[in-house]
Scaffold this active site. Structure first.
Site, PDB file in Angstrom:
ATOM      1  N   ASP A   1       8.700   6.655  -6.552  1.00  0.00           N
ATOM      2  CA  ASP A   1       8.470   6.862  -5.126  1.00  0.00           C
ATOM      3  C   ASP A   1       9.761   6.743  -4.364  1.00  0.00           C
ATOM      4  O   ASP A   1      10.521   5.902  -4.759  1.00  0.00           O
ATOM      5  CB  ASP A   1       7.352   6.069  -4.396  1.00  0.00           C
ATOM      6  CG  ASP A   1       6.865   6.651  -3.070  1.00  0.00           C
ATOM      7  OD1 ASP A   1       7.369   7.692  -2.574  1.00  0.00           O
ATOM      8  OD2 ASP A   1       5.609   6.053  -2.752  1.00  0.00           O
ATOM      9  N   ASN A   2       9.944   7.317  -3.086  1.00  0.00           N
ATOM     10  CA  ASN A   2      10.987   7.085  -2.298  1.00  0.00           C
ATOM     11  C   ASN A   2      12.569   7.499  -2.994  1.00  0.00           C
ATOM     12  O   ASN A   2      13.253   6.513  -3.033  1.00  0.00           O
ATOM     13  CB  ASN A   2      10.995   5.572  -1.697  1.00  0.00           C
ATOM     14  CG  ASN A   2       9.927   5.320  -0.879  1.00  0.00           C
ATOM     15  OD1 ASN A   2       9.661   6.307   0.063  1.00  0.00           O
ATOM     16  ND2 ASN A   2       9.167   4.372  -1.023  1.00  0.00           N
TER      17      ASN A   2
ATOM     18  N   CYS B   1       8.958   6.705   7.861  1.00  0.00           N
ATOM     19  CA  CYS B   1       8.649   6.934   6.636  1.00  0.00           C
ATOM     20  C   CYS B   1       9.727   7.986   6.153  1.00  0.00           C
ATOM     21  O   CYS B   1       9.996   9.064   6.808  1.00  0.00           O
ATOM     22  CB  CYS B   1       7.124   7.521   6.558  1.00  0.00           C
ATOM     23  SG  CYS B   1       6.774   7.746   4.724  1.00  0.00           S
TER      24      CYS B   1
HETATM   25  N1  MTE Z   1       3.137  -1.649   1.242  1.00  0.00           N
HETATM   26  C1  MTE Z   1       2.183  -1.576   0.418  1.00  0.00           C
HETATM   27  N2  MTE Z   1       1.757  -2.760   0.263  1.00  0.00           N
HETATM   28  N3  MTE Z   1       1.444  -0.646   0.304  1.00  0.00           N
HETATM   29  C2  MTE Z   1       1.772   0.366   0.677  1.00  0.00           C
HETATM   30  O1  MTE Z   1       1.415   1.607   0.594  1.00  0.00           O
HETATM   31  N4  MTE Z   1       3.669   1.826   2.173  1.00  0.00           N
HETATM   32  C3  MTE Z   1       4.880   1.526   2.378  1.00  0.00           C
HETATM   33  C4  MTE Z   1       5.320   0.464   3.178  1.00  0.00           C
HETATM   34  N5  MTE Z   1       4.773  -0.805   2.736  1.00  0.00           N
HETATM   35  C5  MTE Z   1       3.137   0.467   1.540  1.00  0.00           C
HETATM   36  C6  MTE Z   1       3.865  -0.803   1.817  1.00  0.00           C
HETATM   37  C7  MTE Z   1       5.518   2.918   3.263  1.00  0.00           C
HETATM   38  S1  MTE Z   1       5.969   4.309   2.338  1.00  0.00           S
HETATM   39  C8  MTE Z   1       6.007   2.960   4.340  1.00  0.00           C
HETATM   40  S2  MTE Z   1       6.622   4.155   5.296  1.00  0.00           S
HETATM   41  C9  MTE Z   1       5.525   1.761   5.387  1.00  0.00           C
HETATM   42  O2  MTE Z   1       4.851   0.674   4.374  1.00  0.00           O
HETATM   43  C10 MTE Z   1       4.497   2.071   6.594  1.00  0.00           C
HETATM   44  O3  MTE Z   1       4.249   1.031   7.105  1.00  0.00           O
HETATM   45  P1  MTE Z   1       2.983   1.031   8.333  1.00  0.00           P
HETATM   46  O4  MTE Z   1       1.780   1.924   7.698  1.00  0.00           O
HETATM   47  O5  MTE Z   1       2.795  -0.024   9.040  1.00  0.00           O
HETATM   48  O6  MTE Z   1       3.545   2.110   9.350  1.00  0.00           O
END
Ligand code: MTE
Length: 905
Positions: free
Chosen positions: A320-321, A188
């Site tokens: 975000d990010n 993350c």
């Molecule tokens: N995909 C969806 N659809 N919704 C989410 O909230 N979070 C993202 C990503 N993909 C997210 C997502 C983020 S910020 C991260 S760091 C990773 O998924 C985390 O994956 P994990 O929960 O399988 O570790």
């Protein structure tokens, strides 16, 4: 023609070129035939390849032990996995009630949404691969519910700038494409963010160093799926969208198309993790896996791949990010969207990072019983497929460094030749590193004894090296300074401390440095280079004292002003006369009267703005003598010990009450029930008034949080009292509500304090009200509220509705974002039915779904004109966020309402 050629190709022993020549002799147009041949060849190739590659279709879970025989493998097998069977009780009242989870995961954002990391030691001890139940989770919202029987129907759309838009179902994704298995570390972008939050609170929640996990992902290459849709030349980006519906739309982001098509980068779609079907938290049934980039690009519950000319305009891609420039404060960032829309600040590749798992946080090493050598261990990773080339450890503040041993378990998969979990492990030709590596260093204990800290830093093959100093930014992402474990030598034992502990967990040397007044931003971990703590920059104080006023006031004199007549009160030992402000105090005269003759420092400082503090100069009349300060203290302690009678609340002293029940009404709303002092006691709150709630600030010792609330329970209820509270949890882009998150964190049995009543308005029933203690009559209410502002409005409305003789006409205009945000909806609608047409409820939503048939948008001029135009004898009650209250009042005044008929709660 086509099938004839195919048959020839399949059955004859002739080479393809002979067949081609033969075919080319026939009297057909050469061009047309060649086209047919191309198609036929493609068909032929597909048929033969299909025969070669076994396709395992894993609708049912595969037992890992069956699928992988460790003796057969020279690769690290996944750790044993214990699939959680049932949802935990904390999740039962949330939208994730259907998601079984492991209780060892540390929750970083309260109960919901689920964001969590494993305890660092447990993560490290799992080894190179992490079991899905301990794999970190980052969910922006609820986990989509996908039933086993719905999985075959799961659809992935490939659309946008493509010649051949596609809708592939899950079965096709598994059967029509080559399947690959690849070890990938996901990280993350917020990993290690708690350290940034210690320096200065960012807009993100507090990850420790375990926002990183590794698994074997299985599925087709994203490039193959996209290729099939035939992208146009102008397509430059691949936008991805998940099925999780969030306040700002579905989660989505984008990556560059040329990265997706680059075989070196290994972008894939995954349906398995360590050989098992994906678990719900990790994107079941299908997710993107983007190796070498931040986890945020690996979209879970994947439903769409959209090819575009520009990067995604999805809210989560923009807000975000990102790593905004360090000088951009949260305030500046929230005022100007240009900072968010600048693609240069978007994060894709991971940056280099490392941390130590051993020594653990809090580990103690006895110098008399330990061996001569201590082995420090930890992890390191980098981005974009770059290999970690060294991890170094310093014991002397970075003056000299020791090279650690590095183990790269990922390399073992490069020689792996057969299938794994139904996917080809196709890594022998590729040199990229997409996984963490594990380092260790044997350190003589005598060296640890002489040191004050272990410092760790890594370097990658592009010579990127972790910096000594932190790069703070608004979202607190990509934090990667040297990882530091402090060492304290106490009576023959060494105690190790990590920088922080995740979430709100106390502990870590950074917290201690901060408490001791050290400066965490000077590059020396709160110390000068000589090792002494630095002075913290002084906090700007607002002057609340008149210059040159030399008037000492004794207790007796103060006591003579302890009523509504000329109320005096004390803040920080200074005496103020509130008489001139009685009419204008936004909380009503009672707020000042309750403080009359007392020390109001704690609540005054906790709830007043800097502007309010600056106004105090005008009311300053003198300084309390030392003896008077002591006398006030004794009196207040005495009062606190007293037990009151029929009613619980006291306007002038705090009363303790115990939290006896917490009910989760929705994912962000709770009803907190507090036990009053005895079974016959009522809260003692007139309708329309509020109480103050005080509790200890969990993030700052010796500080209290104080806010006004209106109970949800009936005012005449005995023995207990209920508060309905919306919890504003922290997100990546918003700071959580201090009070509501602290309330949410209270355990049953915790004690809080209440004081009251306060407020300038009271509803006496059947049209009678008092405003600033003056009684008058009204014939109708126009009640305007937003979000949790409904609670005081609800209390008045309920009083009108429950009295059959009360004929007051009420119109409630209730503004919210989404349907699920509407509080007390069932009760409101029941009132409207019960007393129509006397009661009208209008809901207006700013983020309504397509199916919403009610009003849309903010509380606007048109809405107020329609439902709240001025009428003789009517009164407006407003409660909601400050901006909404202000704009509603302005509109109402423009519509012709008089100031005296508008009450802001
Ligand atoms: N995909 C969806 N659809 N919704 C989410 O909230 N979070 C993202 C990503 N993909 C997210 C997502 C983020 S910020 C991260 S760091 C990773 O998924 C985390 O994956 P994990 O929960 O399988 O570790």
């Amino acid at each position: 023609m086509l099938s004839v050629i195919t048959r020839i190709l399949l059955t004859s022993t002739m080479s393809i070129s002979t067949v081609l020549r033969m075919v080319l002799n026939v009297e057909q147009s050469i061009r047309a035939i060649c086209n047919c041949v191309m198609v036929a060849l493609a068909e032929f190739e597909a048929i033969t390849t299909k025969a070669l590659i076994p396709r395992v279709y894993p609708f049912k879970s595969i037992d890992i032990k069956e699928a992988v025989c460790p003796e057969r493998l020279d690769v690290p097998p996944p750790p044993p996995s214990n699939i959680p069977k049932e949802a935990l009780s904390v999740d039962k009242d949330t939208p994730d009630y259907h998601v079984p989870r492991d209780s060892r995961l540390i929750r970083l954002t309260g109960v919901h949404p689920f964001n969590s990391e494993a305890p660092l030691t447990e993560l490290y001890n799992q080894g190179f691969l992490t079991s899905p139940e301990l794999f970190y989770v980052r969910n922006h919202g609820p986990v989509p519910r996908v039933q086993e029987e719905d999985i075959p129907k799961w659809e992935l759309r490939i659309e946008g700038l493509v010649e051949n838009p596609l809708v592939l179902n899950f079965k096709q994704i598994l059967q029509d494409f080559d399947q690959f298995t690849l070890p990938v570390t996901l990280v993350c972008a917020g990993n290690r963010r708690k350290e940034q939050n210690q320096v200065r609170k960012s807009k993100g929640f507090s990850w420790g160093p375990a926002g990183v996990s590794t698994a074997l992902f299985t599925g087709p290459l994203m490039s193959e799926v996209i290729w099939k849709a035939r992208p146009f030349r102008r397509a430059k980006y691949v936008c991805m969208e998940g099925a999780d519906k969030l306040p700002n739309g579905f989660y989505g982001t984008s990556v560059k198309l040329n990265w997706v098509m680059d075989p070196n980068r290994g972008f894939m779609l995954a349906h398995k993790m360590n050989g098992e079907p994906l678990r719900p938290d990790h994107g079941r049934p299908l997710r993107a896996v983007v190796p070498g980039q931040i986890g945020g690009r690996s979209v879970k519950w994947l439903t769409k791949l959209i090819l575009t000319e520009s990067p995604s305009d999805n809210w989560y891609h923009i807000y975000d990010n990102r790593v905004l420039p360090t000088m951009i404060s949260p305030e500046v960032a929230s005022k100007d969207t240009k900072w968010w829309k600048d693609e240069r600040y978007a994060i894709y590749d991971l940056n280099i990072n490392s941390a130590a798992a051993y020594p653990q946080h809090g580990e103690v090493l006895s110098l008399s019983t330990s061996g001569p050598i201590y082995t420090a261990k930890g992890y390191a990773y980098s981005g974009g497929g770059r290999r970690i080339t060294r991890v170094e450890v310093s014991l002397d503040k970075g003056a000299s460094w020791n090279l650690t041993e590095i183990n790269y378990p990922e390399d073992k998969y490069r020689d792996f030749e057969s299938d794994l979990f139904g996917g080809r492990v196709d890594m022998h030709w590729r040199e990229t590193c997409f996984c963490w590596c594990l380092w260790s260093l044997e350190i003589p204990v005598s060296n640890l004894e002489k040191s004050d800290a272990i410092l760790v830093r890594a370097m990658d093959e592009s010579m990127n090296i972790q910096p000594r100093d932190m790069y703070w930014s608004v979202l607190g992402m990509m934090n990667n300074p040297w990882f530091r474990i402090s060492i304290t030598n106490e009576n023959g034992t060494l105690k190790f401390e990590h920088p922080t502990q995740p979430a709100l967990m106390p502990g870590g040397w950074m917290e201690q440095v901060k408490k001791a007044g050290g400066n965490l931003t000077n590059g020396f971990w709160g110390e000068t280079s000589e090792g002494k703590p630095l002075e913290e920059a002084p906090v700007k104080e607002i002057n609340m004292k008149k210059d040159g006023l030399n008037n000492t006031i004794e207790l007796e004199e103060l006591r003579q002003h302890d009523s509504s007549e000329e109320p005096w009160f004390v803040v920080n030992g200074e005496v103020y006369d509130g008489t001139k402000f009685l009419e204008d105090h936004p909380g009503g005269a009672q707020s000042i009267i309750s403080a009359a003759g007392r020390d109001a420092s704690e609540e005054f400082l906790a709830i007043h703005s800097e502007t309010a503090k600056a106004m105090m100069l005008d009311y300053h009349i003198g300084t309390l003598s030392k003896a008077a300060i002591e006398g006030l203290k004794d009196a207040s302690q005495e009062e606190q010990g007293q037990c009151s009678g029929e009613v619980f609340l006291e306007p002038r002293s705090w009363k303790k009450a115990e939290l006896c029940k917490k009910q989760i009404v929705s994912w962000d709303t709770r009803v907190f029930t507090f036990q009053l002092q005895h079974e016959e006691q009522t809260v003692g709150l007139p309708t329309g008034q509020h109480l103050m709630l005080k509790l200890k600030d969990p993030s700052a010792a010796n500080k209290s949080l104080i806010r006004a609330y209106t109970p949800f329970s009936q005012t005449d209820r005995k023995a207990t009292m209920e508060l309905l509270v919306k919890i504003y949890a922290a997100t990546n882009t918003t700071k959580g509500g201090q009070m509501t998150t602290a309330l949410d964190g209270l355990q049953i049995g915790a004690t809080v304090e209440f004081k009251g009543p306060i407020g300038k308005f009271r509803y006496l029933g059947r049209g009678k009200i008092t405003l600033n203690e003056k009684e008058r009559e009204v014939n109708s209410f126009r009640m305007i509220c937003g979000g949790s502002g409904i609670t005081p409005i609800f209390q008045v409305l309920r009083a009108v509705m429950q009295d059959p003789e009360d004929m007051l006409n009420c119109v409630v205009i209730d503004g919210n974002r989404m349907e699920e945000d509407i509080l007390c909806r069932a009760e409101l609608d029941a009132f409207a039915k019960m007393k129509a047409p006397q009661c009208t409820i209008v809901h207006s939503l700013t983020k309504a779904t397509e199916t919403w048939t009610g009003r849309r948008g903010r509380i606007s001029k048109e809405l107020l004109e329609e439902f709240a135009s001025p009428s003789e004898g009517s009164m407006v009650l407003i409660c909601g966020p400050e901006s909404m209250e202000k704009s509603a009042k302005e509109i109402l005044l423009a519509l012709g309402w008089k100031e005296v008929d508008i009450v802001l709660f």
